[in-house]
Design an enzyme around this catalytic site. Structure first.
Site, mmCIF file in Angstrom:
data_model
loop_
_atom_site.group_PDB
_atom_site.id
_atom_site.type_symbol
_atom_site.label_atom_id
_atom_site.label_comp_id
_atom_site.label_asym_id
_atom_site.label_seq_id
_atom_site.Cartn_x
_atom_site.Cartn_y
_atom_site.Cartn_z
ATOM 1 N N ARG A 1 0.819 -1.225 0.000
ATOM 2 C CA ARG A 1 0.000 0.000 0.000
ATOM 3 C C ARG A 1 0.849 1.269 0.000
ATOM 4 N NH1 ARG A 1 -2.200 -3.436 -1.338
ATOM 5 N NH2 ARG A 1 -3.903 -4.620 -0.449
ATOM 6 N N SER B 1 -10.588 -0.950 4.130
ATOM 7 C CA SER B 1 -9.822 -1.327 5.324
ATOM 8 C C SER B 1 -9.155 -0.088 5.909
ATOM 9 C CB SER B 1 -8.751 -2.357 4.966
ATOM 10 O OG SER B 1 -9.389 -3.564 4.628
ATOM 11 N N GLU C 1 -4.250 2.734 7.281
ATOM 12 C CA GLU C 1 -3.934 2.661 5.851
ATOM 13 C C GLU C 1 -4.487 3.906 5.153
ATOM 14 O OE1 GLU C 1 -5.049 -1.069 3.840
ATOM 15 O OE2 GLU C 1 -5.742 0.170 2.163
HETATM 16 C C1 LIG Z 1 -15.603 -0.159 -0.003
HETATM 17 C C2 LIG Z 1 -14.125 0.046 -0.223
HETATM 18 C C3 LIG Z 1 -13.330 -1.042 -0.554
HETATM 19 C C4 LIG Z 1 -11.947 -0.872 -0.758
HETATM 20 N N1 LIG Z 1 -11.204 -1.950 -1.113
HETATM 21 C C5 LIG Z 1 -9.877 -1.784 -1.329
HETATM 22 C C6 LIG Z 1 -9.064 -2.914 -1.717
HETATM 23 O O1 LIG Z 1 -9.540 -4.028 -1.898
HETATM 24 N N2 LIG Z 1 -7.740 -2.715 -1.880
HETATM 25 C C7 LIG Z 1 -7.175 -1.492 -1.719
HETATM 26 O O2 LIG Z 1 -5.953 -1.357 -1.897
HETATM 27 N N3 LIG Z 1 -7.903 -0.419 -1.354
HETATM 28 C C8 LIG Z 1 -9.238 -0.536 -1.158
HETATM 29 N N4 LIG Z 1 -9.989 0.547 -0.783
HETATM 30 C C9 LIG Z 1 -9.313 1.848 -0.552
HETATM 31 C C10 LIG Z 1 -9.259 2.775 -1.785
HETATM 32 O O3 LIG Z 1 -10.312 2.495 -2.689
HETATM 33 C C11 LIG Z 1 -7.924 2.669 -2.494
HETATM 34 O O4 LIG Z 1 -6.847 3.061 -1.667
HETATM 35 C C12 LIG Z 1 -7.876 3.529 -3.774
HETATM 36 O O5 LIG Z 1 -6.702 3.226 -4.486
HETATM 37 C C13 LIG Z 1 -7.926 5.031 -3.509
HETATM 38 O O6 LIG Z 1 -8.195 5.668 -4.748
HETATM 39 P P1 LIG Z 1 -8.844 7.112 -4.833
HETATM 40 O O7 LIG Z 1 -8.798 7.506 -6.278
HETATM 41 O O8 LIG Z 1 -10.163 7.156 -4.182
HETATM 42 O O9 LIG Z 1 -7.778 7.958 -4.038
HETATM 43 P P2 LIG Z 1 -8.027 9.012 -2.863
HETATM 44 O O10 LIG Z 1 -8.619 8.328 -1.671
HETATM 45 O O11 LIG Z 1 -8.754 10.192 -3.396
HETATM 46 O O12 LIG Z 1 -6.524 9.411 -2.527
HETATM 47 C C14 LIG Z 1 -5.662 8.453 -1.922
HETATM 48 C C15 LIG Z 1 -4.229 8.997 -1.999
HETATM 49 O O13 LIG Z 1 -3.832 9.052 -3.353
HETATM 50 C C16 LIG Z 1 -3.393 10.377 -3.691
HETATM 51 N N5 LIG Z 1 -3.743 10.620 -5.103
HETATM 52 C C17 LIG Z 1 -4.955 10.482 -5.682
HETATM 53 N N6 LIG Z 1 -4.877 10.741 -6.993
HETATM 54 C C18 LIG Z 1 -3.565 11.053 -7.252
HETATM 55 C C19 LIG Z 1 -2.832 11.398 -8.426
HETATM 56 N N7 LIG Z 1 -3.414 11.503 -9.600
HETATM 57 N N8 LIG Z 1 -1.500 11.622 -8.313
HETATM 58 C C20 LIG Z 1 -0.880 11.530 -7.099
HETATM 59 N N9 LIG Z 1 -1.529 11.213 -5.953
HETATM 60 C C21 LIG Z 1 -2.849 10.964 -6.038
HETATM 61 C C22 LIG Z 1 -4.111 11.290 -2.717
HETATM 62 O O14 LIG Z 1 -3.404 12.509 -2.544
HETATM 63 C C23 LIG Z 1 -4.115 10.425 -1.467
HETATM 64 O O15 LIG Z 1 -2.891 10.543 -0.777
HETATM 65 C C24 LIG Z 1 -11.359 0.412 -0.605
HETATM 66 C C25 LIG Z 1 -12.175 1.511 -0.274
HETATM 67 C C26 LIG Z 1 -13.541 1.332 -0.087
HETATM 68 C C27 LIG Z 1 -14.389 2.535 0.225
#
Ligand SMILES: Cc1cc2nc3c(=O)[nH]c(=O)nc-3n(C[C@H](O)[C@H](O)[C@H](O)COP(=O)(O)OP(=O)(O)OC[C@H]3O[C@@H](n4cnc5c(N)ncnc54)[C@H](O)[C@@H]3O)c2cc1C
Length: 321
Positions: free
Chosen positions: A185, A234, A304
């Protein structure tokens, strides 16, 4: 993308440095609760959605050094505190969302604002296998690259051949995957750059089998996770050799409530916003879980999710610092 920057209101409140003719959307005082899957978070001074790469480059070239910048995708791993954030949050959805499936080359060229679930679906339908796990990650490709999102044995960076990044001056860079070190992660690469796109490399396989696998993975999630309730997935990283969910459950914390936040009874590593909770409720529950698991098991759980922003601005006696 609406052309909000052409509206005088967007420019009126002292954002003198904005270059003219930007085509994206700029919102002022935007509640981050609209952009996080926990549905909490105070206002950010400016929330900017570029129309495309050029628009983003022009914005970054103009933004002063003193302006704090933060990037978000779907906010599915973000806890923004109730007092909000100074500066600008940049969101690449829905401006940069192209997904170019090159099945014969075994590659996908994708913008960082594209939803992971859509990439997974299109890849498996085209007979490109290995990205099925992304179907259950409710974020963007940019978020998945930053977090090295993974599930069911798959990890984002195991698919990456190259990425496209942008720096604070608005310059685009092409980077090979070998310039990054991906861990659990997390990923470390060239500093002060953000993701605008990626080239994913996938194996060729059977489209029907891949879509079947994708459906199975989603069904397994629906059976074991509180899908559809506001959460960030998580909350805690799994400590070496252990599962955070098992530690939390055996510490007797399933169903534990604090304000509107609740440790899910379906999956103990999920905290849900069960009843109009605040970021403060969620953060306090995160800390309670950490304290209790440390007392019971002697294990220090690390979040996380990314926790950003300030606590209640009213408590601090003033506007967002
Ligand atoms: C129901 C549910 C299930 C999930 N299951 C999983 C799973 O199975 N596995 C898993 O790993 N995660 C899971 N997650 C967590 C989450 O979906 C992941 O971490 C996902 O990758 C975050 O993506 P996001 O676009 O929403 O990023 P955000 O939450 O908006 O941002 C996360 C981080 O990424 C950075 N960021 C975003 N976009 C960029 C960019 N373009 N350039 C640089 N930095 C950037 C942000 O600054 C921040 O630090 C889950 C979440 C939920 C709600």
């Amino acid at each position: 993308v609406t052309d909000a920057l052409s509206r005088p209101a967007a420019l009126a409140r002292g954002v003198g440095w904005l270059p003219s003719g930007l085509r994206g959307e700029l919102l002022q005082g935007e509640p981050m609760s609209r952009h996080t899957t926990w549905r909490v978070g105070g206002p950010v001074e400016r929330f900017y959605r570029p129309a495309d790469r050029l628009d983003l480059s022009r914005f970054l070239a103009a933004v002063p050094e003193s302006e704090p910048l933060y990037w978000c995708g779907f906010g599915s791993n973000l806890l923004v505190r109730d007092g909000g954030l100074r500066g600008t949050v940049i969101c690449l959805h829905p401006g940069l969302v192209a997904i170019d499936i090159r099945a014969t080359e075994g590659r996908i060229v994708v913008d960082a604002g594209a939803p992971c679930a859509r990439v997974a679906r299109l890849a498996s339908r085209a007979g490109l296998v290995g990205a099925e796990f992304l179907a259950g990650v409710p974020g963007t490709i940019g978020g998945a690259l930053t977090m090295n999102a993974g599930a069911h044995g798959g990890e984002t960076w195991s698919l990456v051949a190259a990425v496209e990044t942008i720096d604070r001056s608005g310059r685009i860079h092409q980077r090979a995957a070998c310039q990054y070190h991906a861990g659990y992660r997390s990923v470390v690469g060239p500093p002060d750059e953000w993701f605008v796109g990626a080239v994913l490399r996938l194996a060729s396989g059977d489209a029907r089998a891949a879509t079947g696998r994708l459906r199975d993975l989603l069904a397994r999630r629906a059976a074991s996770q509180p899908i559809g309730r506001p959460s960030c997935g998580s909350v805690f990283r799994n400590p070496p050799g252990a599962h955070a969910a098992a530690l939390i459950e055996s510490a007797g914390l399933k169903g534990q409530r604090l304000g509107g936040a609740e440790v899910s009874v379906k999956h103990a590593n999920f905290i849900i916003n069960a009843d109009g909770g605040s970021a403060n409720d969620i953060e306090a529950l995160i800390q309670l879980v950490q304290r209790r698991v440390l007392e019971v098991h002697g294990v220090a759980l690390e979040p996380e999710c990314r926790i950003i922003g300030v606590a209640d601005s009213a408590q601090q006696g003033g506007p967002i610092p």
